[in-house]
Write a protein that holds these residues in place. Structure first.
Motif, mmCIF file in Angstrom:
data_model
loop_
_atom_site.group_PDB
_atom_site.id
_atom_site.type_symbol
_atom_site.label_atom_id
_atom_site.label_comp_id
_atom_site.label_asym_id
_atom_site.label_seq_id
_atom_site.Cartn_x
_atom_site.Cartn_y
_atom_site.Cartn_z
ATOM 1 N N ALA A 94 0.818 -1.209 0.000
ATOM 2 C CA ALA A 94 0.000 0.000 0.000
ATOM 3 C C ALA A 94 0.851 1.258 0.000
ATOM 4 O O ALA A 94 0.526 2.244 -0.681
ATOM 5 N N VAL A 95 1.952 1.243 0.735
ATOM 6 C CA VAL A 95 2.776 2.451 0.868
ATOM 7 C C VAL A 95 3.797 2.564 -0.264
ATOM 8 O O VAL A 95 4.048 3.669 -0.763
ATOM 9 N N THR A 96 4.390 1.450 -0.678
ATOM 10 C CA THR A 96 5.515 1.512 -1.617
ATOM 11 C C THR A 96 5.240 0.870 -2.970
ATOM 12 O O THR A 96 6.081 0.974 -3.863
ATOM 13 N N TYR A 113 15.604 -0.668 -3.112
ATOM 14 C CA TYR A 113 14.364 -0.100 -3.624
ATOM 15 C C TYR A 113 14.353 1.424 -3.747
ATOM 16 O O TYR A 113 13.609 1.953 -4.576
ATOM 17 N N GLN A 114 15.125 2.113 -2.936
ATOM 18 C CA GLN A 114 14.961 3.563 -2.875
ATOM 19 C C GLN A 114 15.229 4.237 -4.213
ATOM 20 O O GLN A 114 14.508 5.154 -4.609
ATOM 21 N N LEU A 140 14.696 3.020 -7.000
ATOM 22 C CA LEU A 140 13.687 2.571 -7.961
ATOM 23 C C LEU A 140 12.282 2.885 -7.464
ATOM 24 O O LEU A 140 11.318 2.232 -7.876
ATOM 25 N N ALA A 141 12.167 3.872 -6.583
ATOM 26 C CA ALA A 141 10.881 4.139 -5.942
ATOM 27 C C ALA A 141 9.794 4.496 -6.953
ATOM 28 O O ALA A 141 8.612 4.208 -6.725
ATOM 29 N N ASP A 142 10.161 5.078 -8.070
ATOM 30 C CA ASP A 142 9.173 5.482 -9.068
ATOM 31 C C ASP A 142 9.046 4.482 -10.211
ATOM 32 O O ASP A 142 8.383 4.776 -11.214
ATOM 33 N N ALA A 143 9.662 3.327 -10.069
ATOM 34 C CA ALA A 143 9.568 2.306 -11.103
ATOM 35 C C ALA A 143 8.194 1.641 -11.074
ATOM 36 O O ALA A 143 7.413 1.809 -10.137
ATOM 37 N N THR A 144 7.887 0.863 -12.104
ATOM 38 C CA THR A 144 6.600 0.176 -12.175
ATOM 39 C C THR A 144 6.561 -0.975 -11.171
ATOM 40 O O THR A 144 7.612 -1.490 -10.755
ATOM 41 N N PRO A 145 5.371 -1.411 -10.773
ATOM 42 C CA PRO A 145 5.270 -2.551 -9.849
ATOM 43 C C PRO A 145 5.950 -3.815 -10.367
ATOM 44 O O PRO A 145 6.459 -4.609 -9.570
ATOM 45 N N LEU A 146 5.961 -4.012 -11.689
ATOM 46 C CA LEU A 146 6.616 -5.195 -12.243
ATOM 47 C C LEU A 146 8.116 -5.163 -11.979
ATOM 48 O O LEU A 146 8.714 -6.170 -11.590
ATOM 49 N N VAL A 147 8.750 -4.003 -12.175
ATOM 50 C CA VAL A 147 10.180 -3.866 -11.899
ATOM 51 C C VAL A 147 10.460 -4.099 -10.414
ATOM 52 O O VAL A 147 11.406 -4.800 -10.037
ATOM 53 N N LEU A 148 9.616 -3.535 -9.561
ATOM 54 C CA LEU A 148 9.798 -3.717 -8.124
ATOM 55 C C LEU A 148 9.618 -5.182 -7.726
ATOM 56 O O LEU A 148 10.290 -5.673 -6.815
ATOM 57 N N GLY A 208 0.377 13.439 -3.691
ATOM 58 C CA GLY A 208 -0.205 14.389 -2.748
ATOM 59 C C GLY A 208 0.558 14.426 -1.434
ATOM 60 O O GLY A 208 0.747 15.495 -0.842
ATOM 61 N N ALA A 209 1.028 13.252 -0.980
ATOM 62 C CA ALA A 209 1.809 13.205 0.254
ATOM 63 C C ALA A 209 3.132 13.945 0.087
ATOM 64 O O ALA A 209 3.581 14.668 0.989
ATOM 65 N N ARG A 210 3.749 13.799 -1.079
ATOM 66 C CA ARG A 210 4.997 14.529 -1.337
ATOM 67 C C ARG A 210 4.760 16.035 -1.317
ATOM 68 O O ARG A 210 5.559 16.799 -0.771
ATOM 69 N N LEU A 211 3.665 16.467 -1.933
ATOM 70 C CA LEU A 211 3.361 17.900 -1.967
ATOM 71 C C LEU A 211 3.090 18.466 -0.576
ATOM 72 O O LEU A 211 3.296 19.656 -0.332
ATOM 73 N N MET A 212 2.652 17.597 0.333
ATOM 74 C CA MET A 212 2.409 18.029 1.710
ATOM 75 C C MET A 212 3.647 17.901 2.591
ATOM 76 O O MET A 212 3.581 18.113 3.804
ATOM 77 N N GLY A 213 4.787 17.556 1.988
ATOM 78 C CA GLY A 213 6.044 17.504 2.723
ATOM 79 C C GLY A 213 6.375 16.162 3.332
ATOM 80 O O GLY A 213 7.306 16.060 4.137
ATOM 81 N N ILE A 214 5.649 15.111 2.971
ATOM 82 C CA ILE A 214 5.933 13.768 3.490
ATOM 83 C C ILE A 214 6.942 13.103 2.560
ATOM 84 O O ILE A 214 6.688 12.921 1.368
ATOM 85 N N SER A 215 8.078 12.731 3.099
ATOM 86 C CA SER A 215 9.136 12.120 2.304
ATOM 87 C C SER A 215 8.770 10.675 1.964
ATOM 88 O O SER A 215 8.526 9.862 2.868
ATOM 89 N N SER A 216 8.724 10.361 0.678
ATOM 90 C CA SER A 216 8.429 8.990 0.264
ATOM 91 C C SER A 216 9.568 8.047 0.642
ATOM 92 O O SER A 216 9.341 6.860 0.903
ATOM 93 N N GLN A 217 10.805 8.566 0.698
ATOM 94 C CA GLN A 217 11.933 7.734 1.103
ATOM 95 C C GLN A 217 11.831 7.354 2.576
ATOM 96 O O GLN A 217 12.021 6.188 2.947
ATOM 97 N N THR A 218 11.515 8.328 3.417
ATOM 98 C CA THR A 218 11.336 8.036 4.836
ATOM 99 C C THR A 218 10.160 7.096 5.051
ATOM 100 O O THR A 218 10.228 6.178 5.881
#
Length: 346
Positions: free
Chosen positions: A32-34, A143-144, A146-154, A235-245
């Motif tokens: 759900a998160v990644t 993973y970090q 490749l965070a924006d890669a497709t689910p298949l790559v992940l 939306g979470a990134r725009l609100m200042g939530i780090s996707s890496q964290t």
């Protein structure tokens, strides 16, 4: 089959299902998160059980050396990333040191405590601490970037991480299996059913952890940040939530759940370096029943998996794994009919 045998099988199924529920919840959480279908979840189970088994012998577990190795690689990767971004040596060094703090502290404490032969509870805490530290390191290294890669790559990366952790488990633990002592060796008679203290511990610990996870997501700022990331990453990134964290925290929680599951299941079965794959796969079946999105449905699916496995082992023990994994086919077929197809990137 009479009522007494059915009762025994039902208790065994619910006990195993409680473990699968935890692994299913961890799988749903990570996805759900990644958007990562986290195949190596079972390796955290194995590492937790085998780390405790090695500590029981008074030796330093091999996971310490693996933890320090991964921490060193992650620290260098983080320092290099910071250097490329800011061109400040002090800032790059500080970012690398931050990665090293938790793994080094846990490793030093374990190196001191391992020969001391502390109580089972203390050794269990050390085992959980060691394995939990693996989560953020695995995310940072695998993973970090490749965070924006497709689910298949992940997914492909997850398969590679699974094989790597399994091979390293063989290297650091050996091919010998271990069975840990129970945390509570009491026995309770409920009619024809003999309930072990370890089964009670498994049920209570699983329930307590599920409640704690619910409170974490409902009442804490970090939990709400993870929920926001799961609902809308951009939306979470725009609100200042780090996707890496968020990714590192999520993998840390998955490692924590896996380590606790390993401690719970260790006294009930002999655990080998490669046992985690089948255990984690049953948790994955539960997560698929929940659509990789619903925590309650995944938990109920895990209980169903445990019960079907128990009764399947009675009627056709040679095919119990086949029976369990066949469950996923009608679920996938039903969800394929119910849910519209979309592009992979969406």
């Amino acid at each position: 089959m009479d009522f007494s045998i059915a009762s025994i099988l039902l208790v065994d199924g619910l006990t195993n299902g409680a473990i699968y529920a935890l692994l299913g919840l961890a799988t749903v959480l990570v996805f759900a998160v990644t958007r990562i279908i986290f195949i190596p979840q079972g390796e955290f189970v194995t590492y937790g059980a085998l780390t405790l088994a090695i500590l029981q012998t008074g030796k330093v577990p091999g996971t310490i050396w693996l933890l320090l190795m991964l921490a060193g690689l992650a620290a260098m990767a983080e320092a290099w990333h910071t250097w490329k971004r800011y061109k400040l040596p002090a800032k790059a060094l500080l970012s690398g040191l931050k990665v090293l703090v938790a793994p080094v502290v846990v490793s030093l404490v374990t190196l001191w405590a391992a020969p001391q032969q502390f109580s089972l509870f203390v050794q269990a805490l050390l085992s959980v601490g060691i394995v939990t530290c693996f989560g953020p390191l695995v995310y940072r290294l695998a993973y970090q970037s490749l965070a924006d890669a497709t689910p298949l790559v992940l997914l492909i990366v997850s398969v590679g991480v699974h094989f790597a952790l399994t091979g390293l488990g063989l290297l650091f633990f050996g091919a010998e299996g271990f069975r840990n002592p129970p945390f509570w060796d009491a026995r309770f008679s409920l009619g024809a059913v003999n309930l072990s203290g370890q089964a009670v511990i498994i049920g209570l610990a699983s329930l307590a952890l599920i409640v704690m996870l619910w409170l974490f997501f409902e009442r804490t700022l970090y939990g709400k940040a993870l929920r926001a990331t799961a609902v809308n990453r951009l939306g979470a990134r725009l609100m200042g939530i780090s996707s890496q964290t968020a990714g590192q925290l999520t993998l840390a929680m998955a490692a924590l759940i896996g380590a606790l599951s390993g401690l719970l299941i260790g006294p009930t079965t002999t655990v080998f370096y490669d046992s985690g794959f089948l255990i984690g796969l049953k948790g994955f079946v539960a997560a698929v029943i929940g659509g990789l999105a619903s925590y309650p449905v995944a938990a109920l699916g895990a209980l169903m998996v445990g019960i079907i496995e128990a009764f399947g082992s009675f009627w056709a023990s040679a095919f119990k794994e086949v029976i369990v994994f066949t469950l996923i086919l009608p679920v996938l077929f039903w969800r394929s009919l119910k849910t519209g197809h979309s592009d992979e990137d969406h």
